[in-house]
Design a protein around this motif. Structure first.
Motif, PDB file in Angstrom:
ATOM      1  N   LEU A   1       0.824  -1.208   0.000  1.00 45.20           N
ATOM      2  CA  LEU A   1       0.000   0.000   0.000  1.00 45.20           C
ATOM      3  C   LEU A   1       0.861   1.263   0.000  1.00 45.20           C
ATOM      4  O   LEU A   1       0.495   2.281   0.575  1.00 45.20           O
ATOM      5  CB  LEU A   1      -0.916  -0.008   1.227  1.00 45.20           C
ATOM      6  CG  LEU A   1      -1.893  -1.178   1.331  1.00 45.20           C
ATOM      7  CD1 LEU A   1      -2.655  -1.108   2.646  1.00 45.20           C
ATOM      8  CD2 LEU A   1      -2.864  -1.194   0.151  1.00 45.20           C
ATOM      9  N   GLU A   2       2.008   1.196  -0.669  1.00 47.23           N
ATOM     10  CA  GLU A   2       2.952   2.316  -0.647  1.00 47.23           C
ATOM     11  C   GLU A   2       2.334   3.599  -1.191  1.00 47.23           C
ATOM     12  O   GLU A   2       2.565   4.685  -0.649  1.00 47.23           O
ATOM     13  CB  GLU A   2       4.207   1.954  -1.445  1.00 47.23           C
ATOM     14  CG  GLU A   2       5.123   0.969  -0.724  1.00 47.23           C
ATOM     15  CD  GLU A   2       6.406   0.730  -1.479  1.00 47.23           C
ATOM     16  OE1 GLU A   2       6.600   1.359  -2.526  1.00 47.23           O
ATOM     17  OE2 GLU A   2       7.214  -0.089  -1.014  1.00 47.23           O
ATOM     18  N   GLN A   3       1.567   3.509  -2.259  1.00 42.27           N
ATOM     19  CA  GLN A   3       0.974   4.703  -2.846  1.00 42.27           C
ATOM     20  C   GLN A   3      -0.013   5.355  -1.885  1.00 42.27           C
ATOM     21  O   GLN A   3      -0.013   6.575  -1.700  1.00 42.27           O
ATOM     22  CB  GLN A   3       0.283   4.372  -4.167  1.00 42.27           C
ATOM     23  CG  GLN A   3      -0.258   5.602  -4.895  1.00 42.27           C
ATOM     24  CD  GLN A   3      -0.816   5.248  -6.271  1.00 42.27           C
ATOM     25  OE1 GLN A   3      -0.784   4.102  -6.697  1.00 42.27           O
ATOM     26  NE2 GLN A   3      -1.320   6.251  -6.963  1.00 42.27           N
ATOM     27  N   ALA A   4      -0.842   4.553  -1.251  1.00 46.98           N
ATOM     28  CA  ALA A   4      -1.807   5.080  -0.292  1.00 46.98           C
ATOM     29  C   ALA A   4      -1.097   5.687   0.913  1.00 46.98           C
ATOM     30  O   ALA A   4      -1.517   6.721   1.445  1.00 46.98           O
ATOM     31  CB  ALA A   4      -2.748   3.973   0.163  1.00 46.98           C
ATOM     32  N   GLN A   5      -0.005   5.066   1.319  1.00 43.28           N
ATOM     33  CA  GLN A   5       0.741   5.578   2.463  1.00 43.28           C
ATOM     34  C   GLN A   5       1.398   6.908   2.126  1.00 43.28           C
ATOM     35  O   GLN A   5       1.397   7.842   2.944  1.00 43.28           O
ATOM     36  CB  GLN A   5       1.794   4.577   2.908  1.00 43.28           C
ATOM     37  CG  GLN A   5       2.524   4.991   4.181  1.00 43.28           C
ATOM     38  CD  GLN A   5       3.439   3.898   4.706  1.00 43.28           C
ATOM     39  OE1 GLN A   5       3.469   2.799   4.170  1.00 43.28           O
ATOM     40  NE2 GLN A   5       4.180   4.198   5.742  1.00 43.28           N
ATOM     41  N   ALA A   6       1.931   7.039   0.910  1.00 41.65           N
ATOM     42  CA  ALA A   6       2.543   8.296   0.477  1.00 41.65           C
ATOM     43  C   ALA A   6       1.507   9.408   0.450  1.00 41.65           C
ATOM     44  O   ALA A   6       1.773  10.550   0.839  1.00 41.65           O
ATOM     45  CB  ALA A   6       3.176   8.124  -0.902  1.00 41.65           C
ATOM     46  N   LEU A   7       0.299   9.082  -0.007  1.00 44.04           N
ATOM     47  CA  LEU A   7      -0.794  10.054  -0.046  1.00 44.04           C
ATOM     48  C   LEU A   7      -1.149  10.504   1.374  1.00 44.04           C
ATOM     49  O   LEU A   7      -1.371  11.698   1.631  1.00 44.04           O
ATOM     50  CB  LEU A   7      -2.008   9.424  -0.716  1.00 44.04           C
ATOM     51  CG  LEU A   7      -3.075  10.380  -1.253  1.00 44.04           C
ATOM     52  CD1 LEU A   7      -2.618  10.957  -2.586  1.00 44.04           C
ATOM     53  CD2 LEU A   7      -4.395   9.643  -1.439  1.00 44.04           C
ATOM     54  N   ARG A   8      -1.189   9.548   2.283  1.00 33.90           N
ATOM     55  CA  ARG A   8      -1.529   9.847   3.672  1.00 33.90           C
ATOM     56  C   ARG A   8      -0.469  10.756   4.306  1.00 33.90           C
ATOM     57  O   ARG A   8      -0.792  11.703   5.023  1.00 33.90           O
ATOM     58  CB  ARG A   8      -1.660   8.548   4.463  1.00 33.90           C
ATOM     59  CG  ARG A   8      -2.190   8.750   5.880  1.00 33.90           C
ATOM     60  CD  ARG A   8      -2.292   7.431   6.631  1.00 33.90           C
ATOM     61  NE  ARG A   8      -3.139   6.479   5.929  1.00 33.90           N
ATOM     62  CZ  ARG A   8      -2.717   5.342   5.379  1.00 33.90           C
ATOM     63  NH1 ARG A   8      -1.429   5.021   5.437  1.00 33.90           N
ATOM     64  NH2 ARG A   8      -3.548   4.532   4.770  1.00 33.90           N
ATOM     65  N   LEU A   9       0.799  10.478   4.027  1.00 33.16           N
ATOM     66  CA  LEU A   9       1.875  11.295   4.577  1.00 33.16           C
ATOM     67  C   LEU A   9       1.774  12.733   4.083  1.00 33.16           C
ATOM     68  O   LEU A   9       1.965  13.687   4.840  1.00 33.16           O
ATOM     69  CB  LEU A   9       3.232  10.692   4.202  1.00 33.16           C
ATOM     70  CG  LEU A   9       3.600   9.373   4.887  1.00 33.16           C
ATOM     71  CD1 LEU A   9       4.861   8.788   4.274  1.00 33.16           C
ATOM     72  CD2 LEU A   9       3.779   9.580   6.387  1.00 33.16           C
ATOM     73  N   THR A  10       1.481  12.881   2.789  1.00 36.73           N
ATOM     74  CA  THR A  10       1.327  14.227   2.228  1.00 36.73           C
ATOM     75  C   THR A  10       0.137  14.943   2.858  1.00 36.73           C
ATOM     76  O   THR A  10       0.219  16.124   3.207  1.00 36.73           O
ATOM     77  CB  THR A  10       1.152  14.158   0.699  1.00 36.73           C
ATOM     78  OG1 THR A  10       2.316  13.553   0.121  1.00 36.73           O
ATOM     79  CG2 THR A  10       0.961  15.547   0.106  1.00 36.73           C
ATOM     80  N   ARG A  11      -0.975  14.236   3.002  1.00 37.36           N
ATOM     81  CA  ARG A  11      -2.170  14.842   3.602  1.00 37.36           C
ATOM     82  C   ARG A  11      -1.879  15.312   5.026  1.00 37.36           C
ATOM     83  O   ARG A  11      -2.344  16.380   5.451  1.00 37.36           O
ATOM     84  CB  ARG A  11      -3.324  13.836   3.599  1.00 37.36           C
ATOM     85  CG  ARG A  11      -4.625  14.411   4.149  1.00 37.36           C
ATOM     86  CD  ARG A  11      -5.807  13.472   3.954  1.00 37.36           C
ATOM     87  NE  ARG A  11      -5.667  12.214   4.658  1.00 37.36           N
ATOM     88  CZ  ARG A  11      -5.463  11.029   4.062  1.00 37.36           C
ATOM     89  NH1 ARG A  11      -5.379  10.947   2.753  1.00 37.36           N
ATOM     90  NH2 ARG A  11      -5.353   9.924   4.780  1.00 37.36           N
ATOM     91  N   ARG A  12      -1.113  14.543   5.765  1.00 35.76           N
ATOM     92  CA  ARG A  12      -0.787  14.938   7.133  1.00 35.76           C
ATOM     93  C   ARG A  12       0.048  16.211   7.165  1.00 35.76           C
ATOM     94  O   ARG A  12      -0.140  17.075   8.031  1.00 35.76           O
ATOM     95  CB  ARG A  12      -0.062  13.784   7.827  1.00 35.76           C
ATOM     96  CG  ARG A  12      -0.986  12.608   8.119  1.00 35.76           C
ATOM     97  CD  ARG A  12      -0.219  11.373   8.545  1.00 35.76           C
ATOM     98  NE  ARG A  12      -1.143  10.306   8.940  1.00 35.76           N
ATOM     99  CZ  ARG A  12      -0.763   9.068   9.239  1.00 35.76           C
ATOM    100  NH1 ARG A  12       0.527   8.745   9.207  1.00 35.76           N
ATOM    101  NH2 ARG A  12      -1.668   8.166   9.584  1.00 35.76           N
ATOM    102  N   GLU A  13       0.979  16.327   6.218  1.00 35.25           N
ATOM    103  CA  GLU A  13       1.763  17.562   6.146  1.00 35.25           C
ATOM    104  C   GLU A  13       0.879  18.749   5.780  1.00 35.25           C
ATOM    105  O   GLU A  13       1.056  19.861   6.302  1.00 35.25           O
ATOM    106  CB  GLU A  13       2.907  17.413   5.138  1.00 35.25           C
ATOM    107  CG  GLU A  13       3.965  16.384   5.514  1.00 35.25           C
ATOM    108  CD  GLU A  13       4.732  16.743   6.780  1.00 35.25           C
ATOM    109  OE1 GLU A  13       4.679  17.918   7.221  1.00 35.25           O
ATOM    110  OE2 GLU A  13       5.385  15.844   7.353  1.00 35.25           O
ATOM    111  N   GLU A  14      -0.072  18.522   4.892  1.00 34.47           N
ATOM    112  CA  GLU A  14      -1.001  19.597   4.526  1.00 34.47           C
ATOM    113  C   GLU A  14      -1.856  19.993   5.727  1.00 34.47           C
ATOM    114  O   GLU A  14      -2.160  21.175   5.928  1.00 34.47           O
ATOM    115  CB  GLU A  14      -1.895  19.163   3.362  1.00 34.47           C
ATOM    116  CG  GLU A  14      -1.159  18.900   2.055  1.00 34.47           C
ATOM    117  CD  GLU A  14      -0.440  20.127   1.511  1.00 34.47           C
ATOM    118  OE1 GLU A  14      -0.930  21.258   1.750  1.00 34.47           O
ATOM    119  OE2 GLU A  14       0.598  19.963   0.859  1.00 34.47           O
ATOM    120  N   GLY A  15      -2.250  19.010   6.518  1.00 31.79           N
ATOM    121  CA  GLY A  15      -3.012  19.294   7.721  1.00 31.79           C
ATOM    122  C   GLY A  15      -2.225  20.154   8.697  1.00 31.79           C
ATOM    123  O   GLY A  15      -2.757  21.109   9.278  1.00 31.79           O
TER     124      GLY A  15
END
Length: 224
Positions: free
Chosen positions: A135-149
């Motif tokens: 699930l690397e792609q989903a995890q990368a998306l989640r990491l980016t979203r957290r930084e945006e948050g």
């Protein structure tokens, strides 16, 4: 106005831009609106920030973004040839647009601070996420979203600090901008924005970035 103009020219000089004459009216307006944030970041926080102006925006470029290269933050303006550069301000009264631009610049400074602290995409102590190679792609998306948050909360903390009477307007606008983003998208930050419906959510006794970090950690529990 004289003080703000002097600060603006100082920022341009320190960023390697020789004069305001090199900038378009739109670029000048955005940088002037964000000058207090940039001055705070450079003078008080000593963050390594350069301002970069793209000579021609690409179709996918947003008007304002932040990158990191050779240990320095790059605040990138992509407005030239970008017909959609100010779409994000659609519906915002003219007298409030500078306020929203200032919040956007504060958001980018939030990213710069995370980069400079060496914690980009790093979870705070006490949080652990198991590795899931499939699930690397989903995890990368989640990491980016957290930084945006985190960056969105910095923008709100800054607004509460500098413009408490305008907090409600800025917070409502940010929720509107983020609303179209799906919960799983890279900019789906409503889990964090909902933690700060009013400026009372921030503790003025804490440093600005810790104010944001306190709420950010709460939001991490909701971002599963």
């Amino acid at each position: 106005m004289m003080i703000k103009r002097a600060l603006f020219l100082l920022l341009l000089s320190s960023a390697g831009l020789a004069s305001a004459a090199q900038l378009t009216d739109m670029e000048t307006r955005w940088l002037t609106a964000g000058s207090a944030v940039l001055g705070y970041a450079k003078q008080e926080l000593k963050l390594p920030i350069d301002i970069t102006v793209q000579p021609q925006a690409r179709p996918t470029d947003v008007p304002l973004a932040l990158g990191f290269q050779d240990g320095r933050c790059k605040l990138v303006l992509s407005m030239r040839g970008n017909a959609n550069a100010e779409d994000v301000l659609a519906g915002v009264p003219a007298e409030q647009q500078a306020l929203m631009i200032e919040a956007m610049v504060a958001h980018e400074i939030g990213h710069c601070w995370r980069y400079a602290q060496g914690v980009w995409h790093v979870l705070p102590a006490g949080f652990e996420e198991p590795s899931q190679p499939a699930l690397e792609q989903a995890q990368a998306l989640r990491l980016t979203r957290r930084e945006e948050g985190f960056a969105d909360l910095v923008a709100l903390a800054w607004t509460q600090h500098r413009h408490p009477q305008q907090y409600t307007a800025v917070a409502a606008w940010m929720r509107q901008v983020r609303q179209p983003a799906s919960a799983a998208g890279s900019h789906g930050t409503l889990a964090w924005l909902r933690l700060a419906p009013s400026g009372a959510a921030f503790n003025p006794a804490q440093p600005l970035f810790e104010q944001a970090a306190s709420l950010w950690r709460q939001g991490l529990l909701r971002d599963e």
